[in-house]
Design an enzyme around this catalytic site. Structure first.
Site, PDB file in Angstrom:
ATOM      1  N   CYS A   3      34.358  70.000   8.710  1.00 44.99           N
ATOM      2  CA  CYS A   3      32.943  69.985   8.350  1.00 44.99           C
ATOM      3  C   CYS A   3      32.449  71.432   8.336  1.00 44.99           C
ATOM      4  O   CYS A   3      32.558  72.134   9.357  1.00 44.99           O
ATOM      5  CB  CYS A   3      32.193  69.173   9.405  1.00 44.99           C
ATOM      6  N   ASN A   4      31.954  71.878   7.201  1.00 41.89           N
ATOM      7  CA  ASN A   4      31.446  73.261   7.100  1.00 41.89           C
ATOM      8  C   ASN A   4      30.266  73.476   8.038  1.00 41.89           C
ATOM      9  O   ASN A   4      30.122  74.538   8.639  1.00 41.89           O
ATOM     10  CB  ASN A   4      30.975  73.550   5.672  1.00 41.89           C
TER      11      ASN A   4
ATOM     12  N   GLU B 201      27.713  58.864   1.866  1.00 40.12           N
ATOM     13  CA  GLU B 201      27.910  58.017   3.056  1.00 40.12           C
ATOM     14  C   GLU B 201      27.586  56.549   2.777  1.00 40.12           C
ATOM     15  O   GLU B 201      28.055  55.662   3.481  1.00 40.12           O
ATOM     16  CB  GLU B 201      27.035  58.510   4.221  1.00 40.12           C
TER      17      GLU B 201
ATOM     18  N   ASP C 151      34.322  65.012  11.436  1.00 38.75           N
ATOM     19  CA  ASP C 151      33.289  65.372  10.454  1.00 38.75           C
ATOM     20  C   ASP C 151      32.060  64.537  10.791  1.00 38.75           C
ATOM     21  O   ASP C 151      32.128  63.568  11.556  1.00 38.75           O
ATOM     22  CB  ASP C 151      33.778  65.063   9.031  1.00 38.75           C
ATOM     23  N   SER C 152      30.942  64.898  10.171  1.00 36.71           N
ATOM     24  CA  SER C 152      29.723  64.113  10.344  1.00 36.71           C
ATOM     25  C   SER C 152      29.871  62.732   9.713  1.00 36.71           C
ATOM     26  O   SER C 152      28.977  61.906   9.846  1.00 36.71           O
ATOM     27  CB  SER C 152      28.566  64.831   9.666  1.00 36.71           C
TER      28      SER C 152
ATOM     29  N   CYS D 275      30.804  71.911   1.339  1.00 34.86           N
ATOM     30  CA  CYS D 275      30.631  70.745   2.214  1.00 34.86           C
ATOM     31  C   CYS D 275      31.801  69.817   1.922  1.00 34.86           C
ATOM     32  O   CYS D 275      32.133  69.596   0.740  1.00 34.86           O
ATOM     33  CB  CYS D 275      29.304  70.060   1.884  1.00 34.86           C
TER      34      CYS D 275
HETATM   35  N1  DGL Z   1      30.920  67.301   5.620  1.00 35.46           N
HETATM   36  C1  DGL Z   1      29.856  68.083   6.202  1.00 35.46           C
HETATM   37  C2  DGL Z   1      30.025  69.541   5.789  1.00 35.46           C
HETATM   38  O1  DGL Z   1      31.115  69.923   5.396  1.00 35.46           O
HETATM   39  C3  DGL Z   1      28.597  67.391   5.848  1.00 35.46           C
HETATM   40  C4  DGL Z   1      27.408  67.867   6.481  1.00 35.46           C
HETATM   41  C5  DGL Z   1      26.340  66.889   6.764  1.00 35.46           C
HETATM   42  O2  DGL Z   1      26.584  65.905   7.438  1.00 35.46           O
HETATM   43  O3  DGL Z   1      25.226  67.214   6.378  1.00 35.46           O
HETATM   44  O4  DGL Z   1      29.141  70.341   5.876  1.00 35.46           O
END
Ligand code: DGL
Length: 260
Positions: free
Chosen positions: A73-74, A151, A10-11, A183
């Site tokens: 992560c979407n 975060e 994920d991010s 998200c």
């Molecule tokens: N968890 C990511 C998602 O599901 C976060 C996206 C982001 O970093 O902006 O989209």
């Protein structure tokens, strides 16, 4: 029997909401989780940048012998999963906003969706909405700023509440009866969302469905780990170990710094 790990990325810390569902469903599976917090939020980046980061994360997980990759992560799923599936041999599981179940269940025929700019602007999201939410009013809002607050550990802060008020008010005024969390960071906001939403509005996210799908695909490829030994649960972040650790309060995990 296959003891190779399930890889997830994920991010940042958000995908741990998916990791929890997967670990609960398949506690004996070994897992490796990558939190690319240094590059969060992905949702504000270009499609090209999201793709490059997704490739980087995938290659790290493959170099560690992962048998399947869950794109937790979407934003990365909606912008990169087609490329990843076409270019790597392992199976990929993605996560997309649960617009279909919300549209099917909605009585007011009005659903809200909170997701990142990167997800809402993707062609995959548009085609899913067109295919599964025709005849339904979908009130979309970009959750700008929310990922940064999560975060930095400010999940239940006043700042978070103020942003959510701004994003939810138009949805409530439009008469939504389902709020789709698009998200993987947002399930951590559920306690505040419940306080803010009218009682008839149900919150829906895709975590459980992703875990079930991961199990089904592992079964289909004969990749399930059927051994009963203790699982090895590794977490890596390229930012603050303490922040990632606070999202995985499971004693059997190891959280480490990795420069990636
Ligand atoms: N968890 C990511 C998602 O599901 C976060 C996206 C982001 O970093 O902006 O989209």
């Amino acid at each position: 029997m296959n003891k190779q790990p399930i890889g997830m990325f994920d991010s940042g810390v958000g995908g741990t909401s998916i990791w929890k569902e997967i670990h609960e469903l398949m506690p004996n599976e070994n897992t490796i989780y990558l939190a690319d917090s240094l590059n969060a939020p992905y949702g504000e980046k270009s499609e090209k940048d999201i793709l490059e980061l997704s490739i980087k994360n995938t290659e790290i997980l493959l170099s560690r012998n992962c048998k399947i990759i869950v794109v937790a992560c979407n934003t990365a799923t909606t912008n990169a999963i087609d490329y990843l599936r076409a270019n790597y041999k392992v199976p990929f599981i993605g996560i997309e906003p649960a617009i279909k179940p919300a549209a099917l269940k909605s009585k007011s025929k009005t659903v809200g969706i909170l997701a990142t700019k990167g997800t809402l602007s993707s062609s995959l999201f548009h085609s899913t909405s067109e295919n599964h939410a025709s005849g339904i009013k979908v009130v979309e809002r970009e959750g700008t700023g929310l990922v940064n607050l999560i975060e930095t550990g400010k999940v239940l802060s006043l700042e978070t509440k103020k942003l959510l008020e701004e994003y939810l008010d138009p949805m409530i005024a439009a008469g939504i009866d389902y709020l789709v969390l698009g998200c993987t960071h947002y399930p951590y906001l559920i306690p505040i969302l419940k306080e803010m939403l009218p009682d008839n509005v149900k919150i829906i996210d895709s975590g459980e469905a992703v875990a079930l799908q991961t199990k089904a695909v592992l079964e289909q490829h004969k990749l399930l780990n059927l051994s009963m030994g203790k699982s090895n649960l590794e977490f890596y972040t390229n930012a603050e170990i303490a922040v990632l650790s606070s999202f995985v309060d499971d004693k059997s995990t190891t959280v480490s710094f990795l420069d990636f």
